[in-house]
Scaffold this active site. Structure first.
Site, mmCIF file in Angstrom:
data_model
loop_
_atom_site.group_PDB
_atom_site.id
_atom_site.type_symbol
_atom_site.label_atom_id
_atom_site.label_comp_id
_atom_site.label_asym_id
_atom_site.label_seq_id
_atom_site.Cartn_x
_atom_site.Cartn_y
_atom_site.Cartn_z
ATOM 1 N N HIS A 89 10.865 6.683 -1.411
ATOM 2 C CA HIS A 89 10.128 5.915 -2.414
ATOM 3 C C HIS A 89 9.585 4.613 -1.825
ATOM 4 O O HIS A 89 8.478 4.179 -2.175
ATOM 5 C CB HIS A 89 11.026 5.624 -3.611
ATOM 6 C CG HIS A 89 11.389 6.852 -4.402
ATOM 7 N ND1 HIS A 89 10.445 7.769 -4.822
ATOM 8 C CD2 HIS A 89 12.597 7.319 -4.835
ATOM 9 C CE1 HIS A 89 11.048 8.742 -5.494
ATOM 10 N NE2 HIS A 89 12.346 8.498 -5.509
ATOM 11 N N LEU A 109 -12.379 -3.020 -7.805
ATOM 12 C CA LEU A 109 -11.667 -1.773 -8.071
ATOM 13 C C LEU A 109 -10.756 -1.920 -9.284
ATOM 14 O O LEU A 109 -10.050 -2.916 -9.431
ATOM 15 C CB LEU A 109 -10.821 -1.400 -6.847
ATOM 16 C CG LEU A 109 -9.875 -0.196 -7.013
ATOM 17 C CD1 LEU A 109 -10.650 1.106 -7.010
ATOM 18 C CD2 LEU A 109 -8.809 -0.196 -5.923
ATOM 19 N N ASP A 115 3.094 12.780 -4.873
ATOM 20 C CA ASP A 115 4.256 13.669 -4.886
ATOM 21 C C ASP A 115 4.817 13.837 -3.484
ATOM 22 O O ASP A 115 4.057 13.882 -2.503
ATOM 23 C CB ASP A 115 3.853 15.038 -5.461
ATOM 24 C CG ASP A 115 5.055 15.923 -5.747
ATOM 25 O OD1 ASP A 115 6.135 15.388 -6.019
ATOM 26 O OD2 ASP A 115 4.896 17.155 -5.681
#
Length: 252
Positions: free
Chosen positions: A38, A132, A21
């Site tokens: 962004h 991962l 966020d």
């Protein structure tokens, strides 16, 4: 931590989920367009993936686009869609070479056909990787996810495939988007906001939460490690008590 246990004795969580966020506010604070926030957020995402691998985390889930984000201006939504395409097209080979397995969770029904194919390709091409697990929550909302599960179970019950009385927590969990993944042990949210915004409501029932004040583009290894250190200091009781001598009754 339990009595007599030091932070060093507590391992890092196996599954960390992050609500990324603050991209727009990061840009606004610097007099930049939201799109630049962004773009910088995508760089932070790449750092987080590398750091998660280095820190021994097994599953990293990132909240990238929610079902509510469609309410944003069309230009911003289009830009975010383009960022996802760019990330998959540019980073997929590198992720695969690093033995990362990519999983995308969320509602795919209203995604454009080319984006859906890209998502499916990202999963299929990394499915055999054993490192991962990078989970991207895209067009994801936890309430939407639970509704989709309820509809599937209701259809199975109506068709006689299951007994409604047999629907339990395991049955619901087995139909979630994350049915093949462990629940997160730690949820991090950046930007100083202290809400979870419809993210992994079922899965995070017993997760620890850490809210950090930095905006997502500034999320670096130091911030990540500090959040992990806070997690290791927590005492996780799962509704039990902290020590045998404590006979008090409680739920947390």
């Amino acid at each position: 931590m339990s009595s007599g246990q030091s932070e060093a004795d507590v391992p890092n969580p196996a599954h960390v989920a992050i609500i990324m966020d603050g991209n727009g506010r990061w840009a606004q604070m610097r007099g930049l367009p939201r799109q630049e926030g962004h773009r910088r957020g995508l760089e932070a995402l790449r750092r987080a993936v590398r750091n998660a691998s280095d820190l021994g985390i097994s599953v990293l889930t990132l909240y990238s686009f929610s079902t509510e984000n469609w309410r944003r201006p069309f230009a911003e939504v289009s830009f975010l869609m383009g960022l996802l395409k760019h990330f998959v097209e540019k980073d997929l080979a590198e992720l695969s070479a690093a033995n990362v397995r990519v999983r995308i969770i969320g509602n795919r029904e209203n995604l454009a056909a080319d984006l859906r194919r890209l998502v499916e390709h990202a999963e299929a091409s990394t499915r055999a990787n054993t490192g991962l697990v990078l989970v991207i929550a895209f067009n994801y909302g936890s309430r939407d996810e639970i509704v989709r599960v309820a509809r599937r179970l209701a259809a199975d019950a109506a068709a006689g495939r299951i007994d409604p009385a047999a629907i339990d927590e395991a049955a619901i969990a087995g139909h979630l988007d994350t049915h093949d993944l462990p629940d997160p042990e730690l949820v991090i949210r950046t930007s100083g906001e202290t809400r979870i915004s419809n993210f992994l409501l079922w899965q995070a029932a017993y997760a620890e939460f850490v809210f950090v004040p930095v905006m997502w583009p500034d999320f670096d290894r130091a911030v990540f490690e500090d959040a992990l250190a806070q997690y290791r200091q927590r005492e996780r009781r799962f509704g039990g008590v902290s020590a045998p001598a404590d006979r008090s009754v409680g739920v947390a």
